[in-house]
Design a protein around this motif. Structure first.
Motif, PDB file in Angstrom:
ATOM      1  N   TYR A  38       0.821  -1.209   0.000  1.00 54.78           N
ATOM      2  CA  TYR A  38       0.000   0.000   0.000  1.00 54.78           C
ATOM      3  C   TYR A  38       0.857   1.262   0.000  1.00 54.78           C
ATOM      4  O   TYR A  38       0.405   2.331  -0.410  1.00 54.78           O
ATOM      5  N   GLU A  39       2.083   1.138   0.481  1.00 52.06           N
ATOM      6  CA  GLU A  39       2.974   2.294   0.503  1.00 52.06           C
ATOM      7  C   GLU A  39       3.675   2.485  -0.839  1.00 52.06           C
ATOM      8  O   GLU A  39       4.203   3.554  -1.132  1.00 52.06           O
ATOM      9  N   MET A  40       3.693   1.433  -1.654  1.00 57.20           N
ATOM     10  CA  MET A  40       4.444   1.474  -2.912  1.00 57.20           C
ATOM     11  C   MET A  40       3.566   1.779  -4.133  1.00 57.20           C
ATOM     12  O   MET A  40       4.035   1.765  -5.251  1.00 57.20           O
ATOM     13  N   THR A  41       2.301   2.022  -3.915  1.00 60.75           N
ATOM     14  CA  THR A  41       1.382   2.277  -5.030  1.00 60.75           C
ATOM     15  C   THR A  41       1.536   3.733  -5.466  1.00 60.75           C
ATOM     16  O   THR A  41       0.753   4.604  -5.072  1.00 60.75           O
ATOM     17  N   SER A  42       2.531   3.981  -6.284  1.00 62.61           N
ATOM     18  CA  SER A  42       2.879   5.363  -6.649  1.00 62.61           C
ATOM     19  C   SER A  42       1.861   6.018  -7.577  1.00 62.61           C
ATOM     20  O   SER A  42       1.818   7.240  -7.693  1.00 62.61           O
ATOM     21  N   ILE A  43       1.038   5.210  -8.252  1.00 61.10           N
ATOM     22  CA  ILE A  43       0.073   5.812  -9.182  1.00 61.10           C
ATOM     23  C   ILE A  43      -1.114   6.423  -8.436  1.00 61.10           C
ATOM     24  O   ILE A  43      -1.915   7.143  -9.036  1.00 61.10           O
ATOM     25  N   LEU A  44      -1.199   6.140  -7.131  1.00 60.55           N
ATOM     26  CA  LEU A  44      -2.287   6.704  -6.337  1.00 60.55           C
ATOM     27  C   LEU A  44      -1.805   7.933  -5.581  1.00 60.55           C
ATOM     28  O   LEU A  44      -0.632   8.040  -5.226  1.00 60.55           O
ATOM     29  N   SER A  45      -2.719   8.834  -5.315  1.00 56.07           N
ATOM     30  CA  SER A  45      -2.385  10.022  -4.531  1.00 56.07           C
ATOM     31  C   SER A  45      -2.264   9.647  -3.062  1.00 56.07           C
ATOM     32  O   SER A  45      -2.681   8.560  -2.638  1.00 56.07           O
ATOM     33  N   ALA A  46      -1.708  10.560  -2.269  1.00 56.85           N
ATOM     34  CA  ALA A  46      -1.561  10.323  -0.831  1.00 56.85           C
ATOM     35  C   ALA A  46      -2.923  10.083  -0.195  1.00 56.85           C
ATOM     36  O   ALA A  46      -3.079   9.210   0.672  1.00 56.85           O
ATOM     37  N   ASN A  47      -3.928  10.837  -0.618  1.00 55.59           N
ATOM     38  CA  ASN A  47      -5.270  10.667  -0.058  1.00 55.59           C
ATOM     39  C   ASN A  47      -5.853   9.307  -0.413  1.00 55.59           C
ATOM     40  O   ASN A  47      -6.524   8.662   0.414  1.00 55.59           O
ATOM     41  N   GLU A  48      -5.596   8.854  -1.641  1.00 54.58           N
ATOM     42  CA  GLU A  48      -6.100   7.540  -2.057  1.00 54.58           C
ATOM     43  C   GLU A  48      -5.413   6.418  -1.279  1.00 54.58           C
ATOM     44  O   GLU A  48      -6.059   5.432  -0.891  1.00 54.58           O
TER      45      GLU A  48
ATOM     46  N   GLU B  46      -4.153   6.700   1.700  1.00 53.22           N
ATOM     47  CA  GLU B  46      -4.677   6.770   3.062  1.00 53.22           C
ATOM     48  C   GLU B  46      -6.052   6.111   3.139  1.00 53.22           C
ATOM     49  O   GLU B  46      -6.369   5.405   4.109  1.00 53.22           O
ATOM     50  N   ALA B  47      -6.886   6.320   2.114  1.00 51.32           N
ATOM     51  CA  ALA B  47      -8.219   5.708   2.084  1.00 51.32           C
ATOM     52  C   ALA B  47      -8.110   4.191   2.022  1.00 51.32           C
ATOM     53  O   ALA B  47      -8.890   3.465   2.668  1.00 51.32           O
ATOM     54  N   MET B  48      -7.137   3.684   1.239  1.00 53.46           N
ATOM     55  CA  MET B  48      -6.935   2.233   1.153  1.00 53.46           C
ATOM     56  C   MET B  48      -6.490   1.671   2.502  1.00 53.46           C
ATOM     57  O   MET B  48      -6.970   0.616   2.937  1.00 53.46           O
ATOM     58  N   ARG B  49      -5.551   2.362   3.159  1.00 54.90           N
ATOM     59  CA  ARG B  49      -5.087   1.920   4.483  1.00 54.90           C
ATOM     60  C   ARG B  49      -6.258   1.887   5.468  1.00 54.90           C
ATOM     61  O   ARG B  49      -6.408   0.941   6.237  1.00 54.90           O
ATOM     62  N   GLN B  50      -7.073   2.950   5.428  1.00 54.54           N
ATOM     63  CA  GLN B  50      -8.202   3.019   6.358  1.00 54.54           C
ATOM     64  C   GLN B  50      -9.199   1.904   6.080  1.00 54.54           C
ATOM     65  O   GLN B  50      -9.815   1.364   7.009  1.00 54.54           O
ATOM     66  N   GLY B  51      -9.341   1.538   4.815  1.00 55.99           N
ATOM     67  CA  GLY B  51     -10.232   0.427   4.473  1.00 55.99           C
ATOM     68  C   GLY B  51      -9.769  -0.872   5.101  1.00 55.99           C
ATOM     69  O   GLY B  51     -10.579  -1.656   5.612  1.00 55.99           O
ATOM     70  N   VAL B  52      -8.452  -1.129   5.053  1.00 55.55           N
ATOM     71  CA  VAL B  52      -7.895  -2.332   5.675  1.00 55.55           C
ATOM     72  C   VAL B  52      -8.101  -2.282   7.188  1.00 55.55           C
ATOM     73  O   VAL B  52      -8.470  -3.288   7.822  1.00 55.55           O
ATOM     74  N   ILE B  53      -7.850  -1.118   7.782  1.00 59.08           N
ATOM     75  CA  ILE B  53      -8.031  -0.954   9.229  1.00 59.08           C
ATOM     76  C   ILE B  53      -9.483  -1.232   9.614  1.00 59.08           C
ATOM     77  O   ILE B  53      -9.764  -1.936  10.593  1.00 59.08           O
ATOM     78  N   ASP B  54     -10.420  -0.693   8.847  1.00 62.30           N
ATOM     79  CA  ASP B  54     -11.844  -0.902   9.149  1.00 62.30           C
ATOM     80  C   ASP B  54     -12.215  -2.384   9.085  1.00 62.30           C
ATOM     81  O   ASP B  54     -13.000  -2.873   9.908  1.00 62.30           O
ATOM     82  N   GLN B  55     -11.651  -3.089   8.098  1.00 69.42           N
ATOM     83  CA  GLN B  55     -11.905  -4.530   7.998  1.00 69.42           C
ATOM     84  C   GLN B  55     -11.410  -5.258   9.240  1.00 69.42           C
ATOM     85  O   GLN B  55     -12.084  -6.159   9.773  1.00 69.42           O
ATOM     86  N   ARG B  56     -10.220  -4.885   9.696  1.00 70.16           N
ATOM     87  CA  ARG B  56      -9.635  -5.535  10.868  1.00 70.16           C
ATOM     88  C   ARG B  56     -10.396  -5.179  12.140  1.00 70.16           C
ATOM     89  O   ARG B  56     -10.526  -6.001  13.055  1.00 70.16           O
TER      90      ARG B  56
END
Length: 309
Positions: free
Chosen positions: A46-56, A58-68
């Motif tokens: 998730y940290e290496m996905t350079s094609i995504l913006s910082a906000n995107e 962060e949204a992906m990280r938060q999605g994983v956190i919410d699942q957990r």
């Protein structure tokens, strides 16, 4: 000793069976403590996905956190038999041990509880496991949990060092026994003391032909037995619960724990850093892989974690 009022449980994200959480509930029930179930997660992709913006990202990280968080809440909701208050915390952090210790320090937790297993010997030399980091660097007690039950009238084994008259070591012996006796009262257990003493140095037997190795060994054993029994007497621990054995602590402690079928071993540990820590470790780290029961590692009073600097 300080009562357990706030217990931090390190959750294993790879299984639904949480031995550490169940052990913490046992302790919390006896101490009227509250528990925080803590999960540290990280995915480098998730940290290496350079094609995504910082906000995107962060949204992906938060999605994983919410699942957990949802998984953790489901896991806790299944513990219907407990009346213990259990809070949850999920964080994104690339160094699990740091996230655990920092959260424990910030929250003034009295105890960290984590399940453990045997570590690969080669990997543990190169990559120090989270367990070892916690035992080295957490300022509060750390309980490493295995699958051994804690039945009523069990045995608690205190690993003490009577070879040194150092005040810090004597205070640590006192702390270990106080913790053991408090737990013994809560679980109707008996307290045992164990001390290992070094055998006759081989070079003495070789260089001094008239050297009487047996007399030397007997003298050292007697000295250690007298000191252990004196310590036991001051805490009303029966003499028959004192065990003095020749050998290194990392060999003597697990062997006796198996003989006694002990539920818990309590020992003191000091923080180590640098190259020597990676290659040598200390008694707690050597013992943890050999034990079939739980291990409670205590720091000397006044110990400050390197993460607090």
């Amino acid at each position: 000793m300080k009562e357990y009022k706030k217990i931090l449980v390190v959750i294993n994200p790879t299984t639904d069976h949480q031995a550490a959480l169940h052990r913490a509930i046992e302790l919390a029930t006896k101490s009227q403590a509250e528990i925080t179930a803590f999960l540290s997660i990280f995915d480098f992709s998730y940290e290496m996905t350079s094609i995504l913006s910082a906000n995107e990202r962060e949204a992906m990280r938060q999605g994983v956190i919410d699942q957990r968080i949802a998984w953790l809440n489901d896991l806790i909701s299944d513990l219907k038999e407990t009346q213990v208050k259990i809070n949850t915390e999920v964080v994104w952090h690339n160094r699990p041990f740091e996230s655990v210790i920092n959260f424990a320090i910030a929250g003034n937790f009295d105890l960290i509880v984590k399940s453990t297993h045997e570590h690969d010997k080669l990997k543990s030399i190169i990559f120090t496991p989270t367990d070892w980091h916690l035992m080295r660097k957490a300022p509060m007690p750390v309980l490493m949990v295995k699958e051994h039950d804690w039945p009523i009238e069990g045995k608690i084994l205190c690993a003490i060092n009577v070879a040194s008259e150092d005040e810090d070591q004597l205070n640590l012996n006192t702390k270990i026994i106080n913790y053991a006796q408090d737990l013994a009262r809560k679980f109707s257990a008996s307290v045992h003391l164990v001390n290992g003493f070094p055998g006759t140095p081989v070079n003495l037997a070789i260089e001094l032909p008239d050297f009487d190795a047996k007399t030397y060994n007997d003298s050292v054993r007697m000295q250690h037995e007298e000191r252990v029994q004196k310590l036991a007497l001051s805490y009303n621990i029966p003499v028959e619960n004192c065990h003095v054995e020749e050998g290194l602590p990392e060999d003597v402690i697990p062997d006796l724990a198996i003989q006694l079928d002990a539920e818990l071993v309590i020992l003191g540990t000091i923080g180590r850093t640098g190259f020597s820590a990676a290659l040598i470790g200390n008694t707690a780290e050597h013992v943890i892989d050999s034990l079939q029961c739980d291990l409670l590692a205590l720091k000397p009073d006044g110990y400050k974690s390197p993460l607090e600097d």
